[in-house]
Design an enzyme around this catalytic site. Structure first.
Site, PDB file in Angstrom:
ATOM      1  N   PRO A   1     -81.191  16.884  29.627  1.00 56.89           N
ATOM      2  CG  PRO A   1     -81.025  19.076  31.918  1.00 56.89           C
ATOM      3  CD  PRO A   1     -80.871  17.261  31.518  1.00 56.89           C
ATOM      4  CG  MET A   2     -77.059  16.934  27.018  1.00 57.26           C
ATOM      5  SD  MET A   2     -76.752  15.322  25.924  1.00 57.26           S
ATOM      6  CE  MET A   2     -78.400  14.359  25.831  1.00 57.26           C
TER       7      MET A   2
ATOM      8  CD  GLN B   1     -81.800  22.085  32.782  1.00 57.37           C
ATOM      9  OE1 GLN B   1     -80.804  22.678  32.353  1.00 57.37           O
ATOM     10  NE2 GLN B   1     -80.976  21.376  33.830  1.00 57.37           N
TER      11      GLN B   1
ATOM     12  CB  CYS C   1     -75.227  24.616  33.452  1.00 58.79           C
ATOM     13  SG  CYS C   1     -74.643  25.065  31.299  1.00 58.79           S
TER      14      CYS C   1
ATOM     15  CE  LYS D   1     -78.339  17.292  34.272  1.00 60.63           C
ATOM     16  NZ  LYS D   1     -77.287  18.126  34.054  1.00 60.63           N
TER      17      LYS D   1
ATOM     18  CG  ASN E   1     -76.298  13.464  34.143  1.00 56.72           C
ATOM     19  OD1 ASN E   1     -75.713  14.295  35.258  1.00 56.72           O
ATOM     20  ND2 ASN E   1     -76.198  12.470  33.046  1.00 56.72           N
ATOM     21  N   GLY E   2     -73.782  11.515  34.798  1.00 54.83           N
ATOM     22  CA  GLY E   2     -72.444  11.599  34.825  1.00 54.83           C
ATOM     23  C   GLY E   2     -71.391  10.567  34.029  1.00 54.83           C
TER      24      GLY E   2
ATOM     25  NE  ARG F   1     -70.588  13.627  28.562  1.00 57.45           N
ATOM     26  CZ  ARG F   1     -69.672  14.552  29.093  1.00 57.45           C
ATOM     27  NH1 ARG F   1     -68.339  14.623  28.254  1.00 57.45           N
ATOM     28  NH2 ARG F   1     -69.620  13.547  30.226  1.00 57.45           N
TER      29      ARG F   1
END
Ligand SMILES: Cc1cc2nc3c(=O)[nH]c(=O)nc-3n(C[C@H](O)[C@H](O)[C@H](O)COP(=O)(O)O)c2cc1C
Length: 329
Positions: free
Chosen positions: A10-11, A63, A93, A132, A204-205, A227
């Protein structure tokens, strides 16, 4: 478990519905996530505009940002009614706005509240509810903080955990810095998986390629790309083959665009601006002659009032893209 093997993160401002349609045309198997929507926006805002999506996007997860269990349950129910395949709670976030609203990463400090929220959502919906999170915040010890959060939400019924494998530092770093500066600790996520053999754990990451993704899959149930998927979407062309052993949906990016034309035309007819869709295409071409001319043509002409599909077709014609789905993705 296979359901979460591969996903696009999710971004906010990035993974809107147009972006997700584009991503879906490159991979059947990736699980897609919406931008974060707060419970307040869903409960009081224009739901059709906020929650509407294209049928082609499935499987697609909504999300949520929030912390009040009753509001989370109500928002999750609305998401389920819209047909989303999963409700995901944002506990990662770090932005200020989010901190003030008592949701996002600051909730790492309130595992009991997060567990109550998950329990309330599980009672409200039949679709999977996932969380998340980060490995910790500020001066928390990740060995303690991540386990406390994970065990609480698993006991509350969470169906999977997605862990951004770094801390969030809530004082002093911008959200962007918080995606780069706190060090990555993949081993911490692998240990969580070892401690929770029955619960899907998704890492993730900083995962830069499908090759790296495959390596992580030896330790965890799934990999979420943020990304790398958005800025270098051509990587997604190879995802079904590299991670699932299935034929790619399209051999080349030009085929993806051809397949997307009917969607773009129907959105233009509804009044959507061309640029709202083509802005997601900036990184579409990689290492092929004309990639830069493609970007420039869209940047200069895609934003003009009344810009139509001909602008996109002209941009595509500037590119030589006969490459099959990239092998070395
Ligand atoms: C522009 C942008 C917006 C983001 N918005 C969200 C969001 O709404 N919800 C969320 O949980 N994470 C958000 N993130 C974090 C990503 O989901 C992901 O955890 C992070 O980028 C690390 O993964 P990556 O290194 O693969 O990008 C955002 C990241 C970026 C770059």
């Amino acid at each position: 478990m296979m359901d979460w093997r591969f996903s696009v993160a999710p971004m906010m401002d990035w993974t809107d519905r147009h972006c997700r349609v584009f991503h879906r045309l490159m991979t059947r198997r990736a699980r897609l996530y919406t931008e974060m929507l707060t419970t307040g926006a869903i409960l009081h805002g224009d739901r059709r505009r906020l929650l509407g999506y294209d049928a082609s996007e499935h499987p697609v997860a909504l999300q949520l940002g929030g912390s009040d269990p009753r509001e989370l349950a109500a928002a999750a129910r609305i998401g389920e009614d819209f047909g989303y395949d999963e409700i995901n709670l944002n506990v990662g976030c770090p932005s200020d706005r989010v901190k003030d609203g008592r949701f996002g990463a600051c909730l790492m400090a309130e595992p009991a509240l997060v567990a109550d929220g998950v329990a309330a959502m599980k009672r409200a919906v039949g679709i999977p509810v996932t969380v998340k999170c980060r490995i910790g915040i500020d001066d928390q010890d990740p060995e303690v903080a991540l386990d406390a959060l994970a065990r609480g939400v698993v006991a509350a019924g969470a169906d999977a955990l997605i862990v951004h494998a770094r801390k969030a530092w809530l004082n002093g770093l911008s959200p962007k810095e918080n995606r780069d500066i706190p060090p990555l600790d993949y081993d911490r996520v692998y240990r969580l998986k070892a401690a929770l053999p029955d619960v899907p754990v998704i890492i993730n990451g900083g995962i830069a390629s499908l090759g790296e993704a495959r390596e992580h899959l030896a330790h965890v149930d799934g990999v979420m790309l943020g990304r790398a998927a958005y800025q270098e979407p051509w990587r997604l062309l190879a995802a079904d083959r590299e991670l699932f052993g299935e034929a790619p949906r399209h051999a080349a990016m030009k085929d993806v665009f051809e397949a997307m034309m009917p969607y773009i035309e129907s959105e233009l007819a509804k009044g959507t601006r061309l640029h709202s869709m083509t802005r997601h295409f900036v990184g579409a071409f990689h290492g092929v002659p004309g990639a830069r001319a493609f970007r420039r043509h869209l940047a200069e002409n895609g934003v003009k009032p009344g810009a139509g599909v001909s602008v996109l077709r002209e941009a595509i014609a500037l590119v030589e893209d006969r490459a099959a789905a990239p092998i070395a993705a």
